[in-house]
Design an enzyme around this catalytic site. Structure first.
Site, PDB file in Angstrom:
ATOM      1  CD  GLU A   9      -1.861  -2.264   1.086  1.00 26.03           C
ATOM      2  OE1 GLU A   9      -0.888  -2.251   1.618  1.00 26.03           O
ATOM      3  OE2 GLU A   9      -2.584  -3.275   1.022  1.00 26.03           O
ATOM      4  CG  HIS A  52     -11.355  -7.931   6.087  1.00 20.22           C
ATOM      5  ND1 HIS A  52     -10.876  -9.149   6.749  1.00 20.22           N
ATOM      6  CD2 HIS A  52     -10.870  -8.529   4.896  1.00 20.22           C
ATOM      7  CE1 HIS A  52      -9.999  -9.258   5.775  1.00 20.22           C
ATOM      8  NE2 HIS A  52      -9.906  -9.119   4.940  1.00 20.22           N
ATOM      9  CD  GLN A  72      -7.705  -6.932  -2.264  1.00 15.84           C
ATOM     10  OE1 GLN A  72      -7.246  -7.052  -1.703  1.00 15.84           O
ATOM     11  NE2 GLN A  72      -7.922  -7.383  -3.632  1.00 15.84           N
ATOM     12  CB  ALA A 122     -11.133   1.373   4.932  1.00 21.47           C
ATOM     13  CG  ASP A 123     -10.340  -2.491   7.540  1.00 24.04           C
ATOM     14  OD1 ASP A 123     -11.321  -2.474   8.763  1.00 24.04           O
ATOM     15  OD2 ASP A 123     -11.117  -2.897   6.494  1.00 24.04           O
TER      16      ASP A 123
END
Ligand SMILES: Cc1ncc(C[n+]2csc(CCOP(=O)(O)OP(=O)(O)O)c2C)c(N)n1
Length: 666
Positions: free
Chosen positions: A406, A473, A428, A430-431
């Site tokens: 990321e 998630h 993929q 937000a976490d």
């Protein structure tokens, strides 16, 4: 690793003109003389801090001189030679170091932490590593445009242990980008020697692991640096690929001047003193008959005079007194919103997820400089299928699957922006943004305020709970970003806004965090315009007018509020914030003035949430209009649990009706 070769340095001048050889000398001398002066000023208490690059100048100077003037360089704290070789005016450099307005950051940034696009230099942030990913992004821009240019980023040996180093190199290798990653191996990272920093014999050995060419050279030999970088860059411009170039050198002074060098063995220092890049090169040029005592004297006098006049100018300038308005205005890059309403009346029923996909497709059609990046977003279409079919329409260059990294991808997005591209990064979930946090908070958000460039980047954040997906998630983590000046944070609640806000995000040159609630993806739909249209960022919406009380909410909270208010049969006003940063206080205040009672509802946890900020604002500014305390309902202050029963208890929706009734009873 750091033993200095005791043999004399050998300079190979083959193919290099006398003029170039002298120019390299001139460029080596200049930063040395600046540093000599800085050390004097430091002793006199006229400057506060200095990170010395004495003894390492051949790397910055040799590599900068080897590049074309418009090739982007990402220097670190010891790379004064980059700035001098690119002819950055000395008075402005010194003004920058002294925190004066006429530097490059209006007094807002220290030392070398600034960029100047005019000189194709993008300086570091304090954090070691992020600049490598920016160079990767610039490399991607070069490859996409076929410009035939390279980018070059420096890193210290210590910083090669940072995750960003590995991420950036891996991305550049996978995508075969023309980036030179130059390790300045100067033996110590602050007080940490190589044996406590890495296990391989040479740092260049790591290149093999990334599948990239790597080599180690003598970083104190300016001709070796110049020749190597020239040759590499020439080839990379035509055949893009990344290179890991390790330049061996030594840090001859303390990490910064105040910290000293007690921990460095004297023998090592003595060995490396014999390899001083300037003294050795000078000797070589004298032997060659290219440099004479007269030229030496003349050059030295020239630079000293130049330095003194620059110093005087900067010292004479008063400390900056930027008005508060200017300080606040510079947080964002200027942008004047132009409404783009849909006009042809054609509409189609679309689910929330389809509205996002539609918006993204139209953004790609409108902005041919927009590049999408994310994990599995290409042929696979993303885990939620938002980019399904995009590769067919826009090709794999613009719809890019990324390795799992990321931070490097967000950094690369910023690199693209520096070259005039627009970029979107899909988290993929937000976490996972935590793995790219530094780039967002410290690079993207602060860039415009720090030195005036902008980060034209949208980060899409599939977020939210209600799906039994557990602590990693399901988070609604907007508050992390809400607190960061320089970001814009949008959080749509319905398909119309989802498309319009997304398209507006791509028009805005500032970094936008775009939150999309996963539980809304397929649970709500609406007739929305087929055409391109935007919804203005920073404007809340009254979704239900009422007079009993005001519910201020956003995202999933809007559906919860609508349902609860209908069930309770009360006449409440519901405000959908739509944008969290900047907040639309006007719409909030108008509603609260009217109803006198207010409850803020959000899915995110209570403590430090957006509700707290709004409540504080209202009690300070609208106290006399309030008929009851400002109330909040939010998730429990725990991580979000997995079991559906626990998750339902965690979420605020089950407690909301009771809180509304309590407020009504006042
Ligand atoms: C992420 C991060 N961690 C720690 C620091 C503090 N720090 C600044 S410079 C430095 C040493 C860097 O060593 P190296 O990368 O070898 O560069 P050098 O200073 O030797 O040129 C440290 C630990 C930092 N700036 N950034």
């Amino acid at each position: 690793m750091q033993d200095a070769a005791v043999d004399q340095m050998v300079f190979n001048r083959e193919g290099l003109s006398d003029e170039l050889l002298l120019n390299l000398y001139n460029q080596l001398l200049y930063p040395r003389l600046i540093e000599d002066k800085m050390l004097k000023l430091l002793r006199q208490g006229k400057i506060s801090k200095w990170f010395s690059g004495i003894g390492q100048e051949a790397i910055a100077v040799g590599s900068t001189m080897a590049l074309l003037p418009d090739e982007m360089i990402f220097p670190m704290h010891r790379n004064l030679g980059v700035f001098t070789a690119r002819e950055v005016p000395f008075n402005r450099l010194f003004a920058q170091w002294q925190g004066k307005y006429s530097g490059f950051s209006k007094g807002r940034e220290r030392s070398f932490h600034f960029g100047t696009l005019e000189h194709h230099i993008v300086g570091m942030i304090s954090h070691l590593g992020p600049q490598l990913s920016l160079a990767t992004g610039v490399g991607l821009a070069h490859k996409l445009s076929g410009e035939g240019r390279v980018s070059l980023a420096y890193t210290g040996d210590g910083a090669t242990s940072e995750g960003e180093f590995h991420e950036a190199l891996n991305v550049a290798a996978v995508w075969q980008l023309p980036v030179i990653f130059l390790i300045e191996n100067n033996g110590y990272g602050l007080s940490t020697p190589p044996t406590e920093q890495y296990r391989c014999a040479q740092l260049a050995d790591r290149g093999i692991g990334y599948g990239m060419k790597a080599l180690t050279i003598d970083g104190n030999n300016v001709l070796e640096v110049y020749r190597t970088v020239s040759k590499l860059a020439e080839s990379m411009r035509e055949h893009p690929e990344p290179i890991l170039l390790e330049c061996m050198t030594f840090r001859m002074r303390g990490h910064e001047e105040a910290s000293g060098t007690k921990y460095v063995p004297k023998a090592l220092m003595d060995q490396w003193a014999l390899r001083d890049p300037l003294a050795n090169y000078e000797r070589f040029l004298m032997e060659e008959g290219i440099l004479t005592e007269n030229i030496k004297k003349e050059r030295s006098a020239h630079w000293k005079k130049h330095i003194e006049s620059g110093l005087q100018e900067a010292f004479e300038e008063s400390d900056p007194h930027n008005p508060i308005e200017e300080e606040l205005a510079d947080v964002y890059a200027p942008f004047e919103y132009q409404p783009s309403p849909a006009t042809n009346g054609l509409k189609t029923e679309k689910r929330f997820i389809d509205a996002i996909s539609d918006g993204l497709r139209q953004a790609m059609e409108k902005h041919d400089n927009l590049v999408l990046m994310g994990q599995d977003i290409a042929d696979y279409g993303g885990v939620f299928k938002i980019t399904d079919g995009f590769v067919r329409q826009f090709g794999k260059e613009r719809v890019r699957n990324t390795p799992l990294c990321e931070s490097a991808i967000i950094g690369a997005a910023l690199g693209l922006s520096l070259k005039g591209y627009k970029a979107m990064v899909e988290m993929q979930f937000a976490d996972f943004v935590t793995c790219g946090f530094n780039q967002i908070i410290n690079n993207l958000a602060k860039l415009h305020y720090r030195w005036g460039a902008n980060a034209d980047v949208v980060i899409r954040m599939p977020c939210g709970g209600g799906t039994g997906a557990g602590p990693f998630h399901s988070q609604s983590n907007e508050a992390w970003f809400f607190h960061t000046p320089g970001l814009k944070v949008v959080y749509p609640s319905n398909p119309y806004d989802a498309k319009g806000l997304l398209l507006a995000s791509f028009e805005d040159p500032n970094p936008v965090m775009y939150f999309e609630h996963k539980a809304l993806y397929r649970s709500i739909s609406a007739e929305i315009p087929d055409e391109y249209y935007t919804v203005e960022i920073g404007k809340a919406q009254v979704v239900r007018e009422g007079k009993d009380l005001s519910v201020i909410t956003y995202g999933m909270g809007v559906a919860w509020a609508q349902k609860t208010i209908a069930e309770l049969g009360i006449d409440a006003e519901i405000i959908d914030l739509r944008t969290l940063l900047p907040l639309d206080y006007d719409t909030i205040e108008t509603s609260v003035r009217k109803t006198g009672k207010v409850i803020i509802l959000h899915e995110d946890t209570l403590l430090g949430g957006i509700g707290g900020e709004i409540a504080a604002h209202l009690s300070e500014h609208l106290f006399e209009y309030l008929d009851a305390p400002v109330m909040r309902e939010a998730a429990l202050d725990t991580p979000i649990p997995f079991a559906i029963s626990l998750e339902q208890q965690f979420l605020p929706v089950g407690r909301f009706a009771e809180k509304v009734q309590k407020l009504l009873r006042y």
